[in-house]
Motif scaffolding. Structure first.
Motif, PDB file in Angstrom:
ATOM      1  N   PHE A   1      -0.440   4.446  -7.500  1.00  0.00           N
ATOM      2  CA  PHE A   1      -1.412   3.534  -7.924  1.00  0.00           C
ATOM      3  C   PHE A   1      -1.089   2.969  -9.157  1.00  0.00           C
ATOM      4  O   PHE A   1      -1.730   3.378 -10.086  1.00  0.00           O
ATOM      5  CB  PHE A   1      -2.780   4.028  -7.656  1.00  0.00           C
TER       6      PHE A   1
ATOM      7  N   ILE B   1      -7.824   0.720  -1.255  1.00  0.00           N
ATOM      8  CA  ILE B   1      -8.530   1.922  -0.569  1.00  0.00           C
ATOM      9  C   ILE B   1      -9.870   2.076  -1.536  1.00  0.00           C
ATOM     10  O   ILE B   1      -9.821   1.693  -2.710  1.00  0.00           O
ATOM     11  CB  ILE B   1      -7.833   3.114  -0.882  1.00  0.00           C
TER      12      ILE B   1
ATOM     13  N   PHE C   1      -0.980  -7.738 -11.572  1.00  0.00           N
ATOM     14  CA  PHE C   1      -0.499  -6.793 -12.673  1.00  0.00           C
ATOM     15  C   PHE C   1       0.796  -7.192 -13.078  1.00  0.00           C
ATOM     16  O   PHE C   1       1.424  -6.291 -14.199  1.00  0.00           O
ATOM     17  CB  PHE C   1      -0.539  -5.270 -12.113  1.00  0.00           C
TER      18      PHE C   1
ATOM     19  N   SER D   1       0.759  -1.125   0.133  1.00  0.00           N
ATOM     20  CA  SER D   1      -0.057  -0.021  -0.164  1.00  0.00           C
ATOM     21  C   SER D   1       0.757   1.294  -0.011  1.00  0.00           C
ATOM     22  O   SER D   1       1.742   1.581   0.728  1.00  0.00           O
ATOM     23  CB  SER D   1      -1.082   0.048   1.212  1.00  0.00           C
ATOM     24  N   SER D   2       0.344   2.071  -0.745  1.00  0.00           N
ATOM     25  CA  SER D   2       1.147   3.514  -0.715  1.00  0.00           C
ATOM     26  C   SER D   2       0.866   4.435   0.205  1.00  0.00           C
ATOM     27  O   SER D   2       1.454   5.563   0.374  1.00  0.00           O
ATOM     28  CB  SER D   2       0.780   4.260  -2.148  1.00  0.00           C
TER      29      SER D   2
ATOM     30  N   TYR E   1     -10.740  -4.079  -6.827  1.00  0.00           N
ATOM     31  CA  TYR E   1      -9.666  -4.350  -7.486  1.00  0.00           C
ATOM     32  C   TYR E   1      -9.136  -6.004  -6.693  1.00  0.00           C
ATOM     33  O   TYR E   1      -8.130  -6.353  -7.022  1.00  0.00           O
ATOM     34  CB  TYR E   1      -8.444  -3.320  -7.173  1.00  0.00           C
TER      35      TYR E   1
ATOM     36  N   GLU F   1       1.705  -0.773  -5.993  1.00  0.00           N
ATOM     37  CA  GLU F   1       0.406  -1.225  -6.490  1.00  0.00           C
ATOM     38  C   GLU F   1       0.111  -2.560  -5.491  1.00  0.00           C
ATOM     39  O   GLU F   1       1.204  -3.344  -5.530  1.00  0.00           O
ATOM     40  CB  GLU F   1       0.680  -1.956  -7.947  1.00  0.00           C
ATOM     41  N   LEU F   2      -1.039  -2.691  -5.022  1.00  0.00           N
ATOM     42  CA  LEU F   2      -1.303  -3.846  -4.212  1.00  0.00           C
ATOM     43  C   LEU F   2      -1.483  -5.210  -4.834  1.00  0.00           C
ATOM     44  O   LEU F   2      -1.066  -6.182  -4.240  1.00  0.00           O
ATOM     45  CB  LEU F   2      -2.774  -3.494  -3.307  1.00  0.00           C
ATOM     46  N   ASN F   3      -2.056  -5.068  -6.194  1.00  0.00           N
ATOM     47  CA  ASN F   3      -2.252  -6.267  -6.835  1.00  0.00           C
ATOM     48  C   ASN F   3      -1.047  -6.807  -7.717  1.00  0.00           C
ATOM     49  O   ASN F   3      -0.731  -6.386  -8.541  1.00  0.00           O
ATOM     50  CB  ASN F   3      -3.349  -5.980  -7.530  1.00  0.00           C
TER      51      ASN F   3
ATOM     52  N   THR G   1       0.808   2.340 -17.079  1.00  0.00           N
ATOM     53  CA  THR G   1       0.957   3.195 -17.902  1.00  0.00           C
ATOM     54  C   THR G   1       1.908   4.421 -17.629  1.00  0.00           C
ATOM     55  O   THR G   1       2.796   4.926 -18.493  1.00  0.00           O
ATOM     56  CB  THR G   1      -0.445   4.018 -18.184  1.00  0.00           C
TER      57      THR G   1
ATOM     58  N   ALA H   1      -8.883   0.265 -15.315  1.00  0.00           N
ATOM     59  CA  ALA H   1      -8.956   1.586 -15.378  1.00  0.00           C
ATOM     60  C   ALA H   1      -7.714   2.289 -16.016  1.00  0.00           C
ATOM     61  O   ALA H   1      -7.284   3.430 -15.396  1.00  0.00           O
ATOM     62  CB  ALA H   1      -9.316   1.982 -14.227  1.00  0.00           C
ATOM     63  N   PRO H   2      -7.154   1.823 -17.088  1.00  0.00           N
ATOM     64  CA  PRO H   2      -6.036   2.583 -17.665  1.00  0.00           C
ATOM     65  C   PRO H   2      -6.271   4.004 -18.138  1.00  0.00           C
ATOM     66  O   PRO H   2      -7.163   4.055 -18.567  1.00  0.00           O
ATOM     67  CB  PRO H   2      -5.316   1.457 -18.552  1.00  0.00           C
TER      68      PRO H   2
ATOM     69  N   SER I   1      -3.463   7.967 -11.061  1.00  0.00           N
ATOM     70  CA  SER I   1      -5.164   7.652 -11.262  1.00  0.00           C
ATOM     71  C   SER I   1      -5.480   6.650  -9.943  1.00  0.00           C
ATOM     72  O   SER I   1      -5.414   5.749  -9.875  1.00  0.00           O
ATOM     73  CB  SER I   1      -5.513   7.083 -12.356  1.00  0.00           C
TER      74      SER I   1
ATOM     75  N   SER J   1      -1.756  -1.046 -14.096  1.00  0.00           N
ATOM     76  CA  SER J   1      -1.046  -1.762 -15.373  1.00  0.00           C
ATOM     77  C   SER J   1       0.103  -0.925 -15.960  1.00  0.00           C
ATOM     78  O   SER J   1       0.656  -1.472 -16.897  1.00  0.00           O
ATOM     79  CB  SER J   1      -2.209  -1.808 -16.687  1.00  0.00           C
TER      80      SER J   1
END
Ligand SMILES: C[S@@+](CC[C@H](N)C(=O)[O-])C[C@H]1O[C@@H](n2cnc3c(N)ncnc32)[C@H](O)[C@@H]1O
Length: 260
Positions: A215, A49, A241, A16-17, A43, A236-238, A220, A190-191, A34, A218
């Protein structure tokens, strides 16, 4: 960290950021991101969050912790760009960009502008809005009043509404979105378009600078940064990706292979 996280140019932290203490203070030139919108997308991670069971105030408290971390890692002449839209919540429009901007100002950021990103190809989504949303906002903030900004020399063409009468960059940016960018495909969660992050990298950084995305999704932001010889740090939590980001970076390397 693993895989793509080991390259010099890109460091990805799968955490987590809300805690970015692994990043040196005042080491980042620009932050482009974003964020997860409140109560909008799942997600699939327990620490994410913006979930449905979180109150609007709690969402902003957690986001404020991220903005505090961002403020700390940003250089004194650095900037932060947050792409976000208003959201329709139980028939009531929430002014999310304004509330995020307020929290960021409380942390110490200076609000420079609220840019409108015009999305000519946007179509009616899953919401029950009467009016189809054809825009999002880009909150443009700086750490201090004096901050780095380079002129934009790479306009889309004469019809670009971003070009003002005196050829300076305006605050209406036109970037089409690809149709059908929803569904279960992680790449398409949501890119934002790379052309948009390309512009921000050009106007706010120089080669060698570090760009942060709290965040990353993917990746970008990372593509725009690495393609222009900047470094990138992402949170990034996931970790799902990771493959998507590596594939995108590989195709970037293929694109430039002939130049080496
Ligand atoms: C709107 S998406 C970002 C999309 C990204 N700009 C792209 O181009 O793909 C928001 C991302 O934030 C991630 N996220 C949610 N909560 C987080 C947290 N506390 N720390 C880090 N990432 C988080 C989600 O997993 C999701 O990938």
């Amino acid at each position: 960290m693993s895989g793509i996280s080991e390259t010099d140019a890109l460091r990805v932290y799968w955490q987590s950021s809300e805690d970015m203490s692994v990043v040196d203070s005042e080491s980042v030139q620009t932050i482009i991101t974003s964020p997860p919108y409140w109560d909008l997308k799942d997600y699939g991670h327990e620490d994410q969050i913006g979930t449905a069971d979180e109150s609007y105030e709690h969402y902003h408290n957690r986001m404020k912790a991220v903005w505090e971390e961002c403020y700390n890692v940003l250089k004194q002449n650095g900037t932060m760009w947050i792409v976000v839209d208003t959201i329709m919540e139980r028939g009531d429009l929430q002014l999310l960009p304004y509330h995020i901007a307020q929290r960021a100002e409380e942390v110490g950021f200076v609000l420079q502008d609220l840019i409108t990103w015009y999305k000519p190809t946007a179509i009616a989504g899953m919401t029950d809005r009467n009016i189809v949303s054809k825009k999002e906002y880009i909150i443009y903030l700086s750490k201090n009043r004096n901050h780095t900004f380079y002129e934009e020399n790479s306009m889309n063409g004469k019809e670009d509404p971003a070009v003002s009468d005196d050829h300076r960059l305006g605050n209406l940016w036109r970037f089409p979105v690809k149709r059908g960018t929803t569904g279960d495909n992680f790449l398409h969660k949501a890119p934002y378009p790379q052309a948009l992050t390309d512009r921000i990298v050009r106007i706010s950084t120089e080669p060698g600078d570090t760009v942060l995305d709290p965040f990353l999704g993917s990746g970008t932001t990372a593509l725009s940064a690495l393609e222009r010889d900047r470094q990138c740090v992402g949170f990034e939590l996931n970790q799902e990706f990771e493959t998507v980001i590596s594939d995108r970076l590989n195709s970037l390397q293929q694109k430039y292979l002939t130049e080496f």
